[in-house]
Write a protein that holds these residues in place. Structure first.
Motif, PDB file in Angstrom:
ATOM      1  N   SER A 171       6.681 -19.174 -45.801  1.00  0.00           N
ATOM      2  CA  SER A 171       5.598 -20.041 -45.314  1.00  0.00           C
ATOM      3  C   SER A 171       5.174 -20.997 -46.412  1.00  0.00           C
ATOM      4  N   LYS A 181       9.902 -18.999 -30.918  1.00  0.00           N
ATOM      5  CA  LYS A 181       8.627 -19.676 -31.197  1.00  0.00           C
ATOM      6  C   LYS A 181       7.500 -19.054 -30.386  1.00  0.00           C
ATOM      7  N   ILE A 208       6.442 -23.767 -36.465  1.00  0.00           N
ATOM      8  CA  ILE A 208       7.480 -22.742 -36.641  1.00  0.00           C
ATOM      9  C   ILE A 208       8.841 -23.416 -36.703  1.00  0.00           C
TER      10      ILE A 208
END
Lengths: 590, 590
Positions: free
Chosen positions: B501, B544, B561
């Motif tokens: 991330s 997703k 995403i």
């Protein structure tokens, strides 16, 4: 939530039973926003206000910033009360997030507590506050503090200043104020009370610095009545749309009164406008008979020339009533050249462009627009230089702390206080977290406590690393290229790397670049031999370096590179600490 | 580069040999920036100005915006000349990117061409421009156009307006102007020339709308001399730092003159300040003897009380001289309470917060700061209402087009022209791309040509999909979570998914969330059976969806995403078209 870089990690200094009074600003100094001040005397802490601040452009995705209250959380059993001076966001907006952490009796006037109630029921519905309604003129004992509430005029009704008797001496806090000689509700700033305190002797004054740069006196709210009247007289047959701050109920009252005089009905648009007006009418702060206010669903029943639409959006806020209308996206109201729109507010610093775009769109709708450049359409709610001088003359404090202002405002207000007779060394420019320790004849700043901003991301996010914002900034500027690598245990590529980009040149449309990136990754892996599968940090560094070279040759900017590495047959890595300050890079424990 | 949404894809309408004149604004209408206008008569096109615009906050990573010149590129052999009215960025900044695409003779005054030269040598060093230096007062024939250059006062020296004789009639373009009665260089706006054209008869006037909201006359640049003088007189022993626009050479001249009078040396700081002053001295537009100007490296040889530092940064630009000083990051100059800093400029709309932060930091350095709220420190370079009236009185055009302004400025300027006697239907509010077709007694707007903005990303990026900006916005607001999936040919996971991330909660610190995400991905893959390896679109959608559910349960916002899928034994996918408008999602050819 994220602690911003200004948060100080320093351990809060322990208070002592030394008979001294401590004044500790936790927000509102060096900024306009998130006002919060603490007064501490031995075992007791009194808190004043609990606001929020809107984020600046650099705080991507952050909805607002609230004060860091670590100091109070560690001492919450000492808190004898939280006093709220008035109902503006920068004084009450932090309560839903902070009050549940330091539950304490909450003191405020009727309207202020009503506005707090609306806020809490929306953001912290599960919490039950301990409201203590007070009136201006009253005195309430809170532990060693005896708090006198003093009426002040401001741009929201029912505001108060405070005179707080403490064992060391009296502390006066002006709150946000102006000396409006003709307030709409007839409730004057209580000169007598401030003067009386001054005569008895005041140890410390904290005073509103917002408008210290403006010479003279701030004009009365009443001066707008001429503009409002003219607007109604000049446009007898057109629909009138007026935008103003939803909390400025004085201004709403003036519009409602004019509507009644000119036989128009008022339609309220915008959630906060409806909420505030409902509350103020219910509590008796806004006077409008039921025939004057018309529900928006009934707007079709009233001819346009008999209507006033009172709406939010004076700051160009994206989903406000006026902005939706200007975009042609309001579900009920469509503006045309038959409408006249008046914006009765000036832009708050930082909102200039949003307001300007809104006005341009209103012109494009064809309406006539009355705005800043045209006429007197706004007066401030804060005291200008001469009013600040009057306050200093009335209170004549020994020590002085300018509050509620950016750094330059505080410096200039301290200078002004010195010109008005405060001893030069007795006027203090403090910042959030500074502790001013007071005795009867002495005040010093030497301690600091943890203070700063907690960033709130709409949905409460818990604590978030500060580096997250830095990453958002990089993503915003350059986008990202992610690459997935699959390695065998021997450190060779098990499959060609896969790329995805976002906010960057789309790699599907750039076959040559994708080829180059593939070669870069292959070479990076080869160059490491078996190490590719064992030294993750080295691998990532090498891949980033090679990919960046390929991007540079292509002249394609510096997207954030995001490698995802799988070694076949290996379990995914356990939690790894991230290098928090280095944005792009990452480190692993060695 | 990216074509922004305002770019119109409509095919440019072909011009005709019909004896009509066409006025086609390609930039500068409905905006302040990227001014560019074309006049077309049969086989000939005359271009006026070629500016850039600075991006708004929503244009992440974009450095500036230039006009879309598709219409001109398709007709470049018709261009008889490009006339530049003055040397400001919003009139010359597009040249390095545009001129090589439409190489044509470039007309301008000496200083203007000098400023253009600096720009081209920096951004387009390989291109050889065809300069044609002109002087105010001259007339030059360009195809069917006979162009008279008329001196105008503005905030950069050597500006001109234009009177262009065409077979259909005379077109007057004011350029950016004011009617300064006491200009620093003594070069007045040439009333006589404008009036003479007016007497002979003017078909069309295009006039500067920037300050149409300001009543009265704009003050003379000369009015600042009092403030400058007072500054020098009041601070005889302190170092003085002055910030102003680097292109406002009149203001620099006033400072240099005051320095000479008060026996101070001037040090120039900031690249554009040094460049512009060097150029202006070389060309004779700025008068300063060599003893007055001191190199920054020699600053130590002059006592502070005998110094004036003249620097960039009056708009709070991030890497400008004044901002570096305010941050304590300037390599030579450190500000202390012994310095006085004067900012001789007001913020351009949109820069208010940057300027305000800079001032706060200057206060924190301890210096005395002279700025907007204190004294008269700026006058505009654009005509206010009464000057615009005078211009209309002098030129008395049949048709009128307000230029150089946001939409509301154009509307108000058209209204003002009607009040001054232009027939109501003869004042046109146009937007970029509108074609005004003129005959001797008639003007109509019915055609449109392609016009809009091309976004430039520093390094020229070629055409970039508009969706890239949308993605940057999403990344900025919410960050991203990338996931790498490795599938066998049978559609089962060959290895656990790997997550990374950025700009989002760091997953290394959120073991529970990472676990949930892993389960989501595993379930998504399982649910598809063998299809997981064959239907990439379905797989990505499913992943997703499941990941978003997991994130929602966690109350963690909506990061973008980014799935990266590898099917072992499969070659990476060839170029796939991306759904350009759907931001988050992607589509593949079915």
């Amino acid at each position: 939530m994220a602690r911003d870089s200004r948060s100080r990690k320093k351990k809060a200094s322990p208070s002592k039973k030394d008979g001294k009074l401590r004044y500790i600003p936790l927000g509102g100094l060096g900024e306009v926003g998130k006002n919060m001040y603490a007064l501490e005397y031995e075992d007791s802490i009194l808190v004043v206000d609990c606001g929020l601040m809107f984020p600046d452009d650099e705080m991507f995705g952050i909805d607002f910033v609230i004060p860091d209250i670590a100091y109070l959380e560690e001492r919450k059993e000492k808190i004898v009360g939280i006093v709220i001076t008035h109902g503006h966001e920068d004084h009450i907006g932090g309560l839903p997030f902070i009050l549940p952490k330091i539950p304490s009796p909450l003191y405020g006037t009727k309207l202020t507590l009503g506005m707090v109630g609306n806020k809490l029921s929306e953001w912290a519905p599960a919490f039950t506050p301990d409201y203590r309604e007070i009136r201006a003129g009253e005195r309430v004992e809170m532990g060693p503090f005896s708090v006198r509430f003093i009426a002040v005029c401001h741009s929201v009704p029912d505001g108060v200043g405070l005179a707080i008797e403490t064992p060391v001496g009296t502390v006066v806090h002006t709150g946000d104020f102006k000396l409006d000689p003709t307030p709409i509700d007839g409730r004057l700033t209580d000169y007598a009370a401030f003067s009386e305190e001054g005569k008895k002797g005041v140890l410390l004054l904290m005073s509103d610095s917002t408008n210290v740069e403006r010479p003279g006196f701030t004009q009365s709210e009443h001066t707008l009545s001429g503009t409002i009247d003219r607007l109604f007289r000049q446009h007898r047959s057109r629909r009138i749309v007026i935008s103003a701050f939803a909390s400025n109920l004085h201004r709403v009252q003036q519009v409602v009164d004019a509507a009644a005089r000119f036989n128009r009905k008022v339609v309220l648009v915008g959630r906060s406008m409806v909420k505030n007006v409902d509350l103020a009418r219910e509590l008796g702060y806004l006077h409008a008979d039921d025939k004057t206010i018309v529900d928006i669903e009934d707007i079709g029943k009233v001819p346009p020339g008999s209507l006033v639409v009172m709406t939010t959006g004076s700051q160009g806020e994206p989903f406000s009533g006026l902005v939706l209308m200007s975009r042609g996206e309001h579900r009920v109201i469509t503006l045309t050249e038959k409408d006249v729109v008046a914006i009765f507010a000036t832009p708050i610093p930082g909102n200039e462009k949003m307001v300007s775009s809104t006005i341009n769109r209103l012109f494009a709708c064809g309406c006539e627009v009355v705005y800043e450049k045209e006429q007197a359409i706004h007066v401030s709610g804060h005291a200008a230089q001469d009013e600040l001088r009057v306050m200093l003359n009335m209170v004549r404090p020994k020590f002085f702390v300018p509050v509620h202002g950016e750094y330059r405002h505080l410096v200039r207000h301290a200078k002004l206080a010195r010109e008005m007779g405060v001893a030069p060394k007795n006027a203090f420019v403090l910042l959030n977290g500074d502790v001013l320790t007071l005795e009867k004849d002495k005040a010093v700043v030497k301690d600091r406590v943890q203070a700063g901003g907690i960033m709130v991301d709409g949905i409460a996010l818990g604590e978030m690393q500060g580096s997250v914002l830095k990453e958002r900034r990089e993503l915003a500027e350059e986008g990202t290229v992610a690459v997935s690598l699959i390695l065998t245990g021997e450190g060779t590529l098990a499959s060609p790397p896969v790329f995805e980009s976002r906010g960057f040149l789309h790699l599907e449309d750039a076959a040559k670049l994708r080829e180059d990136l593939t070669v870069s990754v292959e070479k990076a892996v080869e160059s490491l031999g078996a190490k590719a599968a064992s030294d993750r940090e080295l691998l990532e560094t090498r891949i980033k370096g090679r990919m960046r070279d390929a991007l540079r040759r292509f002249g394609r900017g510096r997207p954030m590179i995001l490698p995802l590495v799988t070694v076949l047959g290996e379990k995914p890595l356990p939690e790894r600490p991230r290098a928090s300050s280095q944005g792009r890079g990452r480190r692993r424990k060695s």
